[in-house]
Design a protein around this motif. Structure first.
Motif, PDB file in Angstrom:
ATOM      1  N   ARG A  27       0.805  -1.278  -0.074  1.00 49.53           N
ATOM      2  CA  ARG A  27       0.027   0.017   0.048  1.00 49.53           C
ATOM      3  C   ARG A  27       0.810   1.264   0.015  1.00 49.53           C
ATOM      4  O   ARG A  27       0.657   2.312  -0.753  1.00 49.53           O
ATOM      5  CB  ARG A  27      -0.773   0.084   1.168  1.00 49.53           C
ATOM      6  N   PHE A  28       1.880   1.402   1.048  1.00 46.67           N
ATOM      7  CA  PHE A  28       2.450   2.508   1.108  1.00 46.67           C
ATOM      8  C   PHE A  28       4.069   2.907   0.408  1.00 46.67           C
ATOM      9  O   PHE A  28       4.595   3.810   0.167  1.00 46.67           O
ATOM     10  CB  PHE A  28       2.858   2.677   2.684  1.00 46.67           C
ATOM     11  N   SER A  33       6.820   5.799   4.905  1.00 47.03           N
ATOM     12  CA  SER A  33       5.622   6.184   4.631  1.00 47.03           C
ATOM     13  C   SER A  33       4.585   5.445   5.379  1.00 47.03           C
ATOM     14  O   SER A  33       3.466   5.530   6.015  1.00 47.03           O
ATOM     15  CB  SER A  33       5.184   6.097   3.040  1.00 47.03           C
ATOM     16  N   GLY A  37       1.690   6.529   8.489  1.00 44.65           N
ATOM     17  CA  GLY A  37       0.274   6.399   8.135  1.00 44.65           C
ATOM     18  C   GLY A  37      -0.785   6.551   9.233  1.00 44.65           C
ATOM     19  O   GLY A  37      -0.107   6.552  10.220  1.00 44.65           O
ATOM     20  N   SER A  38      -1.971   6.905   8.884  1.00 47.29           N
ATOM     21  CA  SER A  38      -2.847   7.151   9.736  1.00 47.29           C
ATOM     22  C   SER A  38      -3.400   5.855  10.318  1.00 47.29           C
ATOM     23  O   SER A  38      -3.327   4.875   9.976  1.00 47.29           O
ATOM     24  CB  SER A  38      -3.855   7.981   9.060  1.00 47.29           C
ATOM     25  N   GLU A  40      -6.496   5.053  10.849  1.00 44.13           N
ATOM     26  CA  GLU A  40      -7.680   4.609   9.789  1.00 44.13           C
ATOM     27  C   GLU A  40      -6.858   3.751   8.640  1.00 44.13           C
ATOM     28  O   GLU A  40      -7.488   2.684   8.241  1.00 44.13           O
ATOM     29  CB  GLU A  40      -8.432   5.812   9.341  1.00 44.13           C
ATOM     30  N   ASP A  41      -5.881   4.310   8.077  1.00 45.57           N
ATOM     31  CA  ASP A  41      -5.223   3.399   6.974  1.00 45.57           C
ATOM     32  C   ASP A  41      -4.728   2.233   7.294  1.00 45.57           C
ATOM     33  O   ASP A  41      -4.825   1.189   6.759  1.00 45.57           O
ATOM     34  CB  ASP A  41      -4.166   4.404   6.324  1.00 45.57           C
ATOM     35  N   GLU A  44      -7.431  -0.407   8.143  1.00 47.84           N
ATOM     36  CA  GLU A  44      -8.326  -0.953   7.060  1.00 47.84           C
ATOM     37  C   GLU A  44      -7.290  -2.092   6.560  1.00 47.84           C
ATOM     38  O   GLU A  44      -7.921  -2.981   5.893  1.00 47.84           O
ATOM     39  CB  GLU A  44      -8.063   0.176   5.928  1.00 47.84           C
ATOM     40  N   LEU A  45      -5.912  -2.154   6.494  1.00 52.19           N
ATOM     41  CA  LEU A  45      -5.300  -3.374   6.083  1.00 52.19           C
ATOM     42  C   LEU A  45      -5.063  -4.263   7.125  1.00 52.19           C
ATOM     43  O   LEU A  45      -4.877  -5.396   6.706  1.00 52.19           O
ATOM     44  CB  LEU A  45      -3.618  -2.565   5.806  1.00 52.19           C
ATOM     45  N   THR A  51      -3.457  -3.173  14.564  1.00 55.26           N
ATOM     46  CA  THR A  51      -3.181  -1.580  14.501  1.00 55.26           C
ATOM     47  C   THR A  51      -2.746  -1.152  15.886  1.00 55.26           C
ATOM     48  O   THR A  51      -1.763  -0.230  15.756  1.00 55.26           O
ATOM     49  CB  THR A  51      -4.521  -0.969  13.700  1.00 55.26           C
TER      50      THR A  51
END
Length: 337
Positions: A27-28, A33, A37-38, A40-41, A44-45, A51
């Protein structure tokens, strides 16, 4: 060293394994990066539990200590975001975030040769014959360095003037004495474990997935019913690698593991090196690594990560291959024809 630090930090986070790290990388693209990352991001993964572990950043080791060790010992390394990182390893579900090496990996196609630690002389004779033919056709040899079939494969390859890669079951600073004798420009030792990590019961089976993953095919030269070489064979099947076995004496328990692989339909018998070359091309023939990657469908974004090419370079290459009828696009995916 900032890039290495960031990847080591990801590797050190408790509760975050290689599978999760690959998802984040896809993704990143870069560790920097990923780390910025946030919530939420990342959620999501990875889901809520992983998380929370990601942002808690409870570490299993100190990345700064590893950095100091790497600098002091002049250890070479590669991360997932480096173009030189083997593309075939990036394709598996759980690629190591960091590889530590004693030398430079070459753009040489590899064949894995594995087997028992106490081989029959017939198996050693076959390995020698196979390795000489492989080197002559432009291939290198990959194995695990264990005394027996593995060591014989590495040594024969070097003596024939070929390139050999050894995936270690310990840290790069703990290479056994008998393997140290193989050091040289054409011999590269690779480890996914921290540089000073000792060999443990789980480390050898763990590294076997990398032996098969980086290779074009896997050959089991001799394996009894409980041989550790069968673990590499299982990974080869999961990774859809051509799997071959040599059976020196079908009445002997020494090759019972190989016989079982054939009887279960997982492997083919190799009588001579020529059998192998009927299913794999001559490595001396110039080939496009992009077509190699497209043996399984991939998106444009995946290809950007796997090849390290710039957006414009990849677009041109894909367009050229489409015009030549070598690549087709289906929706968001490209694949070789």
């Amino acid at each position: 060293m900032e890039r290495l630090y960031n990847w080591l930090l990801l590797k050190a986070i408790k509760g975050l394994g290689e599978v999760s790290i690959k998802r984040l990388w896809l993704r990143f693209g870069k560790a920097e990066s990923i780390l910025s990352g946030s919530y939420e991001d990342i959620r999501e993964l990875l889901g809520e539990e992983k998380t929370r572990a990601f942002f808690k950043k409870e570490l299993s080791f100190d990345p700064e200590e590893v950095i100091r060790l790497v600098e002091r010992e002049k250890i070479q390394w590669l991360t997932l975001e480096d173009q030189e990182y083997p593309a075939l390893l990036k394709e598996i579900d759980d690629p190591p975030p960091v590889l530590f090496l004693t030398g430079a990996l070459k753009n040489t196609s590899l064949i894995a040769i594995v087997g028992t630690r106490k081989p029959d002389t017939q198996s050693l004779w076959f390995i020698s014959k196979l390795v000489r033919e492989l080197v002559q056709r432009g291939y290198g040899v990959c194995s695990g360095g264990a005394i027996g079939c593995d060591y014989h494969s590495h040594r024969e390859c070097l003596q024939a003037g070929g390139f050999s890669v050894c995936f270690l079951g310990m840290g790069i600073l703990n290479i056994p004495h008998y393997l140290q004798k193989l050091r040289g420009e054409n011999m590269v030792f690779v480890s996914e474990f921290l540089p000073n990590a000792p060999p443990e019961e789980f480390t050898f089976p763990r590294r076997n997935r990398l032996i098969s993953a980086i290779s074009k095919a896997v050959v089991v030269a001799e394996a009894g019913q409980k041989s550790g070489a069968l673990i590499t064979a299982d990974y080869a099947v999961k990774q859809k690698k051509p799997l071959w076995v040599y059976i020196g004496n079908s009445a002997s328990q020494r090759w019972l593991g190989c016989i079982n692989l054939v009887n279960s339909g997982k492997a083919k018998i190799i009588h001579s090196p020529l059998d192998l070359f009927e299913s794999i091309p001559n490595a001396n023939v110039q080939k496009d690594p992009l077509l190699d990657l497209l043996s399984t469908p991939k998106t444009f974004d995946e290809l950007l990560l796997l090849t390290g090419l710039r957006y414009s370079e990849l677009s041109v290459k894909l367009s050229d291959l489409e015009m030549q009828g070598k690549v087709a696009r289906q929706g968001n995916f490209y694949m070789a024809l």
